[in-house]
Design a protein around this motif. Structure first.
Motif, PDB file in Angstrom:
ATOM      1  N   ASN A 276       0.817  -1.209   0.000  1.00 43.72           N
ATOM      2  CA  ASN A 276       0.000   0.000   0.000  1.00 43.72           C
ATOM      3  C   ASN A 276       0.853   1.263   0.000  1.00 43.72           C
ATOM      4  O   ASN A 276       0.506   2.262  -0.615  1.00 43.72           O
ATOM      5  N   HIS A 277       1.987   1.207   0.714  1.00 40.87           N
ATOM      6  CA  HIS A 277       2.926   2.332   0.701  1.00 40.87           C
ATOM      7  C   HIS A 277       3.396   2.594  -0.722  1.00 40.87           C
ATOM      8  O   HIS A 277       3.436   3.759  -1.171  1.00 40.87           O
ATOM      9  N   ALA A 278       3.718   1.541  -1.449  1.00 39.28           N
ATOM     10  CA  ALA A 278       4.184   1.693  -2.829  1.00 39.28           C
ATOM     11  C   ALA A 278       3.083   2.241  -3.723  1.00 39.28           C
ATOM     12  O   ALA A 278       3.330   3.105  -4.580  1.00 39.28           O
ATOM     13  N   ALA A 279       1.848   1.754  -3.530  1.00 35.20           N
ATOM     14  CA  ALA A 279       0.736   2.205  -4.371  1.00 35.20           C
ATOM     15  C   ALA A 279       0.407   3.673  -4.130  1.00 35.20           C
ATOM     16  O   ALA A 279       0.154   4.430  -5.075  1.00 35.20           O
ATOM     17  N   LEU A 280       0.404   4.101  -2.885  1.00 32.45           N
ATOM     18  CA  LEU A 280       0.120   5.500  -2.586  1.00 32.45           C
ATOM     19  C   LEU A 280       1.233   6.408  -3.101  1.00 32.45           C
ATOM     20  O   LEU A 280       0.970   7.482  -3.655  1.00 32.45           O
ATOM     21  N   SER A 281       2.473   5.978  -2.925  1.00 31.21           N
ATOM     22  CA  SER A 281       3.590   6.769  -3.434  1.00 31.21           C
ATOM     23  C   SER A 281       3.493   6.931  -4.951  1.00 31.21           C
ATOM     24  O   SER A 281       3.717   8.029  -5.496  1.00 31.21           O
ATOM     25  N   ALA A 282       3.133   5.856  -5.645  1.00 31.46           N
ATOM     26  CA  ALA A 282       3.007   5.911  -7.101  1.00 31.46           C
ATOM     27  C   ALA A 282       1.872   6.827  -7.533  1.00 31.46           C
ATOM     28  O   ALA A 282       1.929   7.437  -8.614  1.00 31.46           O
ATOM     29  N   ALA A 283       0.843   6.944  -6.686  1.00 31.57           N
ATOM     30  CA  ALA A 283      -0.288   7.812  -6.995  1.00 31.57           C
ATOM     31  C   ALA A 283      -0.037   9.263  -6.593  1.00 31.57           C
ATOM     32  O   ALA A 283      -0.910  10.114  -6.766  1.00 31.57           O
TER      33      ALA A 283
ATOM     34  N   MET B  34      -5.995   9.601  -5.780  1.00 35.84           N
ATOM     35  CA  MET B  34      -6.332   8.222  -5.420  1.00 35.84           C
ATOM     36  C   MET B  34      -7.605   7.763  -6.119  1.00 35.84           C
ATOM     37  O   MET B  34      -7.675   6.649  -6.663  1.00 35.84           O
ATOM     38  N   HIS B  35      -8.612   8.611  -6.080  1.00 37.01           N
ATOM     39  CA  HIS B  35      -9.938   8.206  -6.553  1.00 37.01           C
ATOM     40  C   HIS B  35     -10.068   8.265  -8.064  1.00 37.01           C
ATOM     41  O   HIS B  35     -11.140   7.956  -8.606  1.00 37.01           O
TER      42      HIS B  35
ATOM     43  N   GLU C 282       2.284  20.100   5.025  1.00 37.19           N
ATOM     44  CA  GLU C 282       1.972  18.958   4.169  1.00 37.19           C
ATOM     45  C   GLU C 282       1.084  17.965   4.920  1.00 37.19           C
ATOM     46  O   GLU C 282       1.415  17.579   6.047  1.00 37.19           O
ATOM     47  N   PRO C 283       0.005  17.501   4.319  1.00 36.15           N
ATOM     48  CA  PRO C 283      -0.744  16.399   4.924  1.00 36.15           C
ATOM     49  C   PRO C 283      -0.089  15.060   4.576  1.00 36.15           C
ATOM     50  O   PRO C 283       0.279  14.822   3.419  1.00 36.15           O
ATOM     51  N   VAL C 284       0.104  14.207   5.574  1.00 39.48           N
ATOM     52  CA  VAL C 284       0.775  12.921   5.388  1.00 39.48           C
ATOM     53  C   VAL C 284      -0.185  11.820   5.826  1.00 39.48           C
ATOM     54  O   VAL C 284      -0.618  11.786   6.981  1.00 39.48           O
ATOM     55  N   MET C 285      -0.513  10.923   4.923  1.00 36.79           N
ATOM     56  CA  MET C 285      -1.487   9.865   5.196  1.00 36.79           C
ATOM     57  C   MET C 285      -0.821   8.714   5.941  1.00 36.79           C
ATOM     58  O   MET C 285       0.276   8.277   5.594  1.00 36.79           O
ATOM     59  N   ILE C 286      -1.492   8.212   6.989  1.00 38.10           N
ATOM     60  CA  ILE C 286      -0.978   7.081   7.766  1.00 38.10           C
ATOM     61  C   ILE C 286      -2.096   6.049   7.946  1.00 38.10           C
ATOM     62  O   ILE C 286      -3.226   6.257   7.517  1.00 38.10           O
ATOM     63  N   ASP C 287      -1.760   4.926   8.591  1.00 34.00           N
ATOM     64  CA  ASP C 287      -2.729   3.867   8.897  1.00 34.00           C
ATOM     65  C   ASP C 287      -3.474   3.414   7.653  1.00 34.00           C
ATOM     66  O   ASP C 287      -4.708   3.328   7.638  1.00 34.00           O
ATOM     67  N   PHE C 288      -2.719   3.072   6.624  1.00 37.76           N
ATOM     68  CA  PHE C 288      -3.329   2.769   5.328  1.00 37.76           C
ATOM     69  C   PHE C 288      -3.250   1.283   4.968  1.00 37.76           C
ATOM     70  O   PHE C 288      -3.314   0.927   3.788  1.00 37.76           O
ATOM     71  N   GLU C 289      -3.142   0.406   5.964  1.00 37.18           N
ATOM     72  CA  GLU C 289      -3.101  -1.023   5.640  1.00 37.18           C
ATOM     73  C   GLU C 289      -4.388  -1.526   4.994  1.00 37.18           C
ATOM     74  O   GLU C 289      -4.410  -2.578   4.370  1.00 37.18           O
ATOM     75  N   GLY C 290      -5.474  -0.780   5.156  1.00 40.57           N
ATOM     76  CA  GLY C 290      -6.742  -1.170   4.545  1.00 40.57           C
ATOM     77  C   GLY C 290      -6.921  -0.687   3.120  1.00 40.57           C
ATOM     78  O   GLY C 290      -8.016  -0.823   2.555  1.00 40.57           O
ATOM     79  N   LEU C 291      -5.874  -0.135   2.507  1.00 43.27           N
ATOM     80  CA  LEU C 291      -5.982   0.373   1.136  1.00 43.27           C
ATOM     81  C   LEU C 291      -6.485  -0.719   0.202  1.00 43.27           C
ATOM     82  O   LEU C 291      -6.027  -1.866   0.254  1.00 43.27           O
TER      83      LEU C 291
END
Length: 325
Positions: free
Chosen positions: A85-92, A149-150, A239-248
């Motif tokens: 999920n870290h990789a997917a969010l970074s790519a987005a 993301m969306h 900067e807003p930093v997203m956390i707790d994203f294991e449910g992506l």
């Protein structure tokens, strides 16, 4: 169970190998708020800090619960999911804490762990309460990240890790997954609260009525799963930093926006939402109300330290569930 949390002397090898044999640990603070993993701030003798995630049974307060195998929002914890999920969010193009190291071979601790950049402890939730004007910029930037993301689409719904491996397949409509999930939560919550048991048939009928209005669709985008202002940190540069994203997951964006509307309240429109299907959104809103009854009641049966907060959350949502029928 008797829980024992991480102690400083257990981290000697980790600190030495990751930051040099000359480095020393000067502080270890277990941060509050997590229920599935341990989150620690490590202070080093060069005055820097890093964040350590620890995935272990002793850090997870949630008891198991039955779930459909194609429900992407169950068992949303673990180092494998975090890494994908870290990789997917970074790519987005979504700002997340920089990943320093991830270890699943238990060479440091008897647990999967990750070291991350420490972006600070200011949560967007606290900033919104303390200084709404100062929160405007990170809210707008978060909205931009959510639009990225969306509008990042996947071929199937499912956990990002499963879709990336080609293991997710589309077996039924997403709204049917959510109906099964909602009715399962109703069954479990009804066993704990007589008001829900008495209203079971009316609540189930309401869920089916909402489901009947939803038109078929097969468009799945990246969603966090339970994004609230407590899951966003704000850096000193706003900067807003997203956390707790294991449910992506790749799923219907209405699932995300039902949660965003509930958690952000009047600030929701500052997130520049994408176009939504109102019928799908209404079904998902009600399903999340039932989830926020069952989950808190279940964790309140454990040794979770803030049991009353969970009971109050469940009570708030019981009132909402009954008011809708």
């Amino acid at each position: 169970m008797t829980r024992t949390f991480l102690q400083s002397d257990e981290l000697h090898d980790l600190v030495a190998e990751q930051f040099g044999s000359h480095s020393r640990l000067t502080g270890l603070d277990r941060l509050t708020g997590g229920t599935k993993k341990g989150v620690y701030r490590l202070g080093l003798d060069d005055q820097t800090t890093v964040i350590l995630y620890v995935w272990s049974a002793g850090e997870n307060y949630w008891p198991p619960s039955p779930a459909a195998p194609d429900d992407p929002f169950t068992d949303a914890s673990g180092a494998e999911l975090f890494a994908a999920n870290h990789a997917a969010l970074s790519a987005a193009g979504v700002r997340v804490p920089r990943l320093i190291m991830l270890a699943r071979d238990r060479r440091y601790l008897d647990a999967d762990i990750a070291l991350l950049e420490d972006v600070g402890g200011l949560r967007l939730e606290a900033l919104m309460e303390r200084d709404p004007a100062a929160a405007a910029s990170p809210l707008s930037a978060l909205g931009d990240a959510l639009r990225r993301m969306h509008t990042t689409f996947g071929p199937h719904y499912g956990k990002v890790a499963a879709v990336t491996r080609g293991e997710a397949s589309q077996t039924r409509r997403t709204e049917d997954i959510i109906v099964d999930r909602a009715l399962g939560h109703l069954d479990a919550a009804g066993a704990r609260d007589p008001r829900l048991a008495d209203a079971h048939h009316r609540i189930a009928a309401h869920v089916h009525r909402l489901r009947g209005r939803v038109a078929p669709r097969q468009t799945y985008a990246l969603v966090h799963g339970e994004l609230g202002p407590d899951h966003v940190l704000v850096t000193p540069t706003n900067e807003p930093v997203m956390i707790d994203f294991e449910g992506l997951a790749y799923f219907d964006v209405e699932w995300e926006h039902a949660w965003l509307q509930m958690r952000f309240g009047e600030a929701y429109l500052a997130l520049h939402p994408v176009d939504l299907d109102p019928d799908r959104l209404e079904l998902y809103r009600y399903a999340q109300v039932l989830s926020l009854i069952e989950g808190p009641l279940r964790i309140a049966d454990t040794d979770f330290p803030d049991r009353q907060w969970m009971l109050d959350l469940a009570e708030w949502n019981i009132t909402k569930a009954l008011a809708a029928i």
